[in-house]
Design a protein around this motif. Structure first.
Motif, PDB file in Angstrom:
ATOM      1  N   VAL A  99       0.867  -1.182   0.000  1.00 18.97           N
ATOM      2  CA  VAL A  99       0.000   0.000   0.000  1.00 18.97           C
ATOM      3  C   VAL A  99       0.901   1.228   0.000  1.00 18.97           C
ATOM      4  N   VAL A 100       0.772   2.034  -1.047  1.00 18.43           N
ATOM      5  CA  VAL A 100       1.528   3.275  -1.158  1.00 18.43           C
ATOM      6  C   VAL A 100       0.565   4.420  -0.887  1.00 18.43           C
ATOM      7  N   GLN A 101       0.795   5.126   0.211  1.00 18.58           N
ATOM      8  CA  GLN A 101      -0.025   6.287   0.545  1.00 18.58           C
ATOM      9  C   GLN A 101       0.740   7.552   0.199  1.00 18.58           C
ATOM     10  N   PHE A 102      -0.010   8.542  -0.334  1.00 17.97           N
ATOM     11  CA  PHE A 102       0.614   9.778  -0.783  1.00 17.97           C
ATOM     12  C   PHE A 102       0.356  10.897   0.210  1.00 17.97           C
ATOM     13  N   ALA A 103       1.410  11.652   0.487  1.00 17.94           N
ATOM     14  CA  ALA A 103       1.334  12.755   1.448  1.00 17.94           C
ATOM     15  C   ALA A 103       0.305  13.787   0.995  1.00 17.94           C
ATOM     16  N   THR A 104      -0.278  14.487   1.955  1.00 20.50           N
ATOM     17  CA  THR A 104      -1.362  15.442   1.674  1.00 20.50           C
ATOM     18  C   THR A 104      -0.951  16.901   1.850  1.00 20.50           C
ATOM     19  N   ASP A 105       0.343  17.174   1.932  1.00 22.24           N
ATOM     20  CA  ASP A 105       0.814  18.558   2.033  1.00 22.24           C
ATOM     21  C   ASP A 105       0.618  19.232   0.678  1.00 22.24           C
ATOM     22  N   PRO A 106      -0.256  20.233   0.558  1.00 20.73           N
ATOM     23  CA  PRO A 106      -0.516  20.851  -0.755  1.00 20.73           C
ATOM     24  C   PRO A 106       0.734  21.425  -1.403  1.00 20.73           C
ATOM     25  N   ALA A 107       1.689  21.902  -0.611  1.00 17.66           N
ATOM     26  CA  ALA A 107       2.891  22.513  -1.176  1.00 17.66           C
ATOM     27  C   ALA A 107       3.687  21.531  -2.037  1.00 17.66           C
ATOM     28  N   LEU A 108       3.573  20.247  -1.759  1.00 16.97           N
ATOM     29  CA  LEU A 108       4.286  19.245  -2.552  1.00 16.97           C
ATOM     30  C   LEU A 108       3.800  19.215  -3.995  1.00 16.97           C
ATOM     31  N   TYR A 109       2.574  19.648  -4.205  1.00 17.16           N
ATOM     32  CA  TYR A 109       1.954  19.536  -5.528  1.00 17.16           C
ATOM     33  C   TYR A 109       1.757  20.904  -6.191  1.00 17.16           C
ATOM     34  N   GLY A 110       2.317  21.945  -5.601  1.00 15.25           N
ATOM     35  CA  GLY A 110       2.212  23.269  -6.188  1.00 15.25           C
ATOM     36  C   GLY A 110       0.830  23.870  -6.063  1.00 15.25           C
TER      37      GLY A 110
END
Length: 467
Positions: A99-110
């Motif tokens: 299971v790969v969970q993706f971080a939810t920090d908006p700054a990571l995605y611009g």
């Protein structure tokens, strides 16, 4: 699943569509990878769970690509990462029980936590990014989890006090900036097979300006209440095969979009799309639109089963965003307890998010969550690549039971829907089919209703039975 060295779907699909002849669809995806294996553990990933291990994952991808490509293995375990970029000749294999969970920090995605952009800007990055690449795959039996429930709640917080809650026009204008789970731009030969895509912040799988794509035997899952979580969106793409998937989400199951004339493909920005043998539960239907200004042609949607969906089969577009939609065949699809079976319409106007605030114009209609104008609406000038032009549509083999509504077929007064055929259709619904500014020839077709007429013919609505 096919072996590591040769993963392909090379059958040439010749579509003979109920009397219409579509151009033969080329082989969808043919991908081949070197025997090289790069395990993320060998690049420093430990399954720390609390701190993103993005660097180790990306290093494995980059090193494998630099050496000529191969398979990047994600072994069994619980992994936590930020955005990743796949490259040509890379197969990302997600092992069973991984299971790969993706971080939810908006700054990571611009982007930011504020979920709407007035200038219409999407997040700079998706959770998984593929751009200007060839020969790429994501396979395995594991799960890629976008942890969208965090993003969805931010969206609801915004919506509660937004203008879009009270105004359909404002709802139509808003631009959501949540990242996609997978975004492919200008990609050729892409295979997605076996893996589970879950809980995207917004859309799950977005395919833009891409060709030769296969999405097979995946699961794409998000709650039916999750906002704007489309499963698969092919935009301005060609030669796409979507088969054998299990899908339940909070918006379109598939949304085929042809927005703007595509250089090199002036006839149709989207063509040769096959959607078959999928199991569909929650969601807003297999859809064409809303953007169709570049043209959509040669689409076959067959042998899909729907249970409990919000919508079934849809063509949805509108003035200013419309174009030619033709040679579309819906064949041998089955529905149970779908709220709205058919929507084929040249209107696509949102109601407010708060449906208690929805007020229709005199003679207009609110159907599910969309507005439709009165049937005496005057014609407007025809504008090429802006006015919807829907024709040569075949529904051959459709069984729907337990439906709320048979649905609508509504064209424009300036450009009616024409050359539409319904054959071997059986629909059981509470209310019937509304036909306006459209001509339908129905053969061996039965619409049974418990409330009102099976077919409601409005202005310039023709429903002719028999051969």
């Amino acid at each position: 699943m096919l072996g590591r060295n040769e993963l392909c779907s090379a059958a040439v699909l010749s579509l003979l569509l109920g009397g219409l002849t579509a151009a033969p669809a080329a082989a969808q995806a043919t991908v081949t990878f070197a025997d090289r294996v790069c395990n993320v553990r060998d690049y420093g990933a430990t399954g720390a769970r609390l701190i993103p291990e993005t660097a180790a994952f990306q290093k494995a991808i980059d090193d494998c690509a630099a050496k000529g490509g191969g398979t990047v293995e994600i072994p069994r375990g619980w992994w936590y990462v930020g955005p990743l970029t796949l490259k040509s000749n890379i197969r990302l294999d997600v092992a069973k029980y991984a299971v790969v969970q993706f971080a939810t920090d908006p700054a990571l995605y611009g982007t930011t936590r504020h979920p709407v952009s007035p200038e219409g800007k999407n997040a700079d990055r998706a959770l998984i990014n593929i751009a200007d690449a060839t020969n790429v795959a994501i396979t395995g039996e594991g799960t890629l989890d976008g942890q969208g429930y965090v993003w969805w709640e931010w969206m609801r917080e915004y919506w509660r006090d937004s203008e879009a809650a009270k105004s359909g026009e404002a709802n139509q204008r808003q631009k959501v900036t949540r990242p996609r789970l997978l975004l492919a731009n200008n990609v050729k030969n892409l295979l997605l097979e076996g893996v589970t895509f879950a809980n995207a912040p917004s859309f799950h799988v977005v395919l833009n300006h891409s060709e030769d794509i296969t999405v097979r035997n995946t699961s794409i899952l998000a709650p039916a209440s999750s906002p704007n979580t489309d499963a698969i969106d092919p935009g301005n793409s060609r030669n796409v095969l979507i088969e054998g998937n299990t899908i339940s989400c909070g918006d379109d199951i598939v949304a085929i979009k042809g927005s703007g004339v595509e250089p090199g493909h002036p006839d149709a920005a989207v063509s040769n799309i096959v959607i078959r043998n999928n199991k569909i539960f929650g969601g807003h239907g297999i859809s064409i639109g809303s953007g169709t200004s570049g043209g959509v042609k040669h689409v076959l949607i067959e042998n899909n089963t729907f249970e409990g969906s919000f919508h079934g089969l849809r063509i949805k577009t509108r003035r200013g965003y419309g174009g030619e939609v033709s040679d579309i065949v819906f064949r041998n699809n089955t529905m149970k307890d779908v709220e709205n079976v058919l929507t084929i319409s040249a209107y696509f106007q949102y109601a407010p998010l708060d449906l208690s605030a929805a007020k229709t114009s005199k003679g207009g209609m609110l159907i599910v969550d969309l507005f439709y104008p009165p049937e005496n609406e005057p014609a407007q000038p025809y504008v090429e690549n802006q006015t919807p032009d829907i024709h040569d549509i075949t529904i051959d083999g459709l069984t729907a039971t337990g439906a709320e509504r048979a649905g609508i077929v509504i064209g424009l007064p300036e450009k009616e829907i024409r050359a539409m055929t319904m054959r071997n259709v059986r629909i059981e619904a509470k209310t019937g089919l509304i036909v306006r500014n459209a001509a339908i020839r129905a053969e061996t077709t039965t619409i049974s209703t418990t409330n009102g007429d099976p077919v409601q013919r409005q202005r310039h609505g023709r429903f002719q039975t028999g051969k």
